[in-house]
Design an enzyme around this catalytic site. Structure first.
Site, PDB file in Angstrom:
ATOM      1  CD  GLU A  37     -39.260  -3.062  40.780  1.00 21.13           C
ATOM      2  OE1 GLU A  37     -40.391  -3.029  40.271  1.00 21.13           O
ATOM      3  OE2 GLU A  37     -38.823  -2.160  41.526  1.00 21.13           O
TER       4      GLU A  37
ATOM      5  CD  GLU B 298     -40.851  -3.389  45.877  1.00 22.51           C
ATOM      6  OE1 GLU B 298     -39.914  -3.070  45.140  1.00 22.51           O
ATOM      7  OE2 GLU B 298     -41.165  -4.589  46.093  1.00 22.51           O
TER       8      GLU B 298
END
Length: 259
Positions: free
Chosen positions: A113, A133
């Site tokens: 990210e 995640e």
């Protein structure tokens, strides 16, 4: 001219208009905890405040970009997200200076990210990206679900987000996520070469190009990030999210409860 400064977890260096920000937490594969996020935010503020700095580079020391969120710190209640600025103090920050990610080794979870929050990516051929995640009962709320489907085909992005599978740099380059591949150990050097090619140009022109391109897309990103939060907040506050962090810290398989 080269100037060096920073904290133990984040080092900065200036090279003739190029500002290199290096994450240096070898004991945690450059994973981001709260203190590191604050140090990164301070480094970004320095990049933005000094007129002589025309391009920034974000990289990691010791052959790793970043393993993402420090899950052991998260399990203790520490967060690498700064309100209004996002993961690592970067992912939700409006950065006006061009920023290049120089990726070696792993860029996982929040590491990917942070790379997505940069304008360009140089990656070593053996580097690996990944939004992992879902393995830990959480989701990538700091750009993974918003920016990744805009940078690569939506169906490929969904596969990566839903499985948590790794994305090799060579494949990422084919998909257009990575600007250029470098030989292992040479990502920073190649990013420096690109940064100097940018910094050689007129400062006002550089600023105008990034501003126009960003304002074409940035507000849409910010709206999407805010909109996703109503779905994401319950996930991050769930028992499964806590279990994912605990199982990682305890080195055991997670036991999901769906709540």
């Amino acid at each position: 001219m080269t100037e060096a400064s920073g904290t133990p977890a984040v080092r900065t260096e200036q090279h003739d208009g190029v500002f290199v920000i290096t994450i240096d937490r070898p004991q945690a594969r450059n994973a981001i905890d709260g203190a590191t996020a604050r140090a990164l935010a301070a480094a970004i503020d320095e990049l933005e405040s000094r007129d002589e700095l025309l391009v920034g580079i974000l990289t990691g020391a010791n052959g790793v970009f970043s393993a993402g969120m420090d899950l052991k710190a998260f399990a203790r209640g520490d967060t690498p997200v700064i309100e209004g600025r996002g993961f690592g103090g970067i992912t939700r920050t409006d950065i006006k200076t061009p920023l290049i990610a120089a990726v070696e080794g792993y860029a996982l979870g929040g590491g990917t990210e942070m790379a997505l929050a940069c304008d360009m990516i140089i990656a070593a051929r053996n580097a690996t990206f990944g939004q992992t995640e879902v393995h830990y009962g959480i989701v990538p709320p700091e750009g993974g679900m918003v920016r990744l489907p805009e940078r690569i085909p939506r169906n490929i992005a969904l596969e990566l987000l839903l499985t948590g599978d790794p994305l090799p740099a060579t494949r990422a380059e084919q998909l257009g996520l990575v600007n250029h591949l470098a030989e292992p150990g040479q990502a920073l050097a190649q990013a420096m070469e690109l940064a100097h090619r940018v910094a050689h140009n007129a400062p006002l022109a550089i600023t105008a190009v990034k501003r126009v391109v960003n304002e074409r897309t940035a507000f849409r990103d910010q709206d999407a990030l805010c909109e996703q939060d109503r779905f994401v907040t319950p996930v991050l506050a769930s028992q499964d999210a806590k279990e994912g962090a605990r199982s990682f810290a305890e080195k055991r398989p997670p036991h999901w409860q769906g709540r």
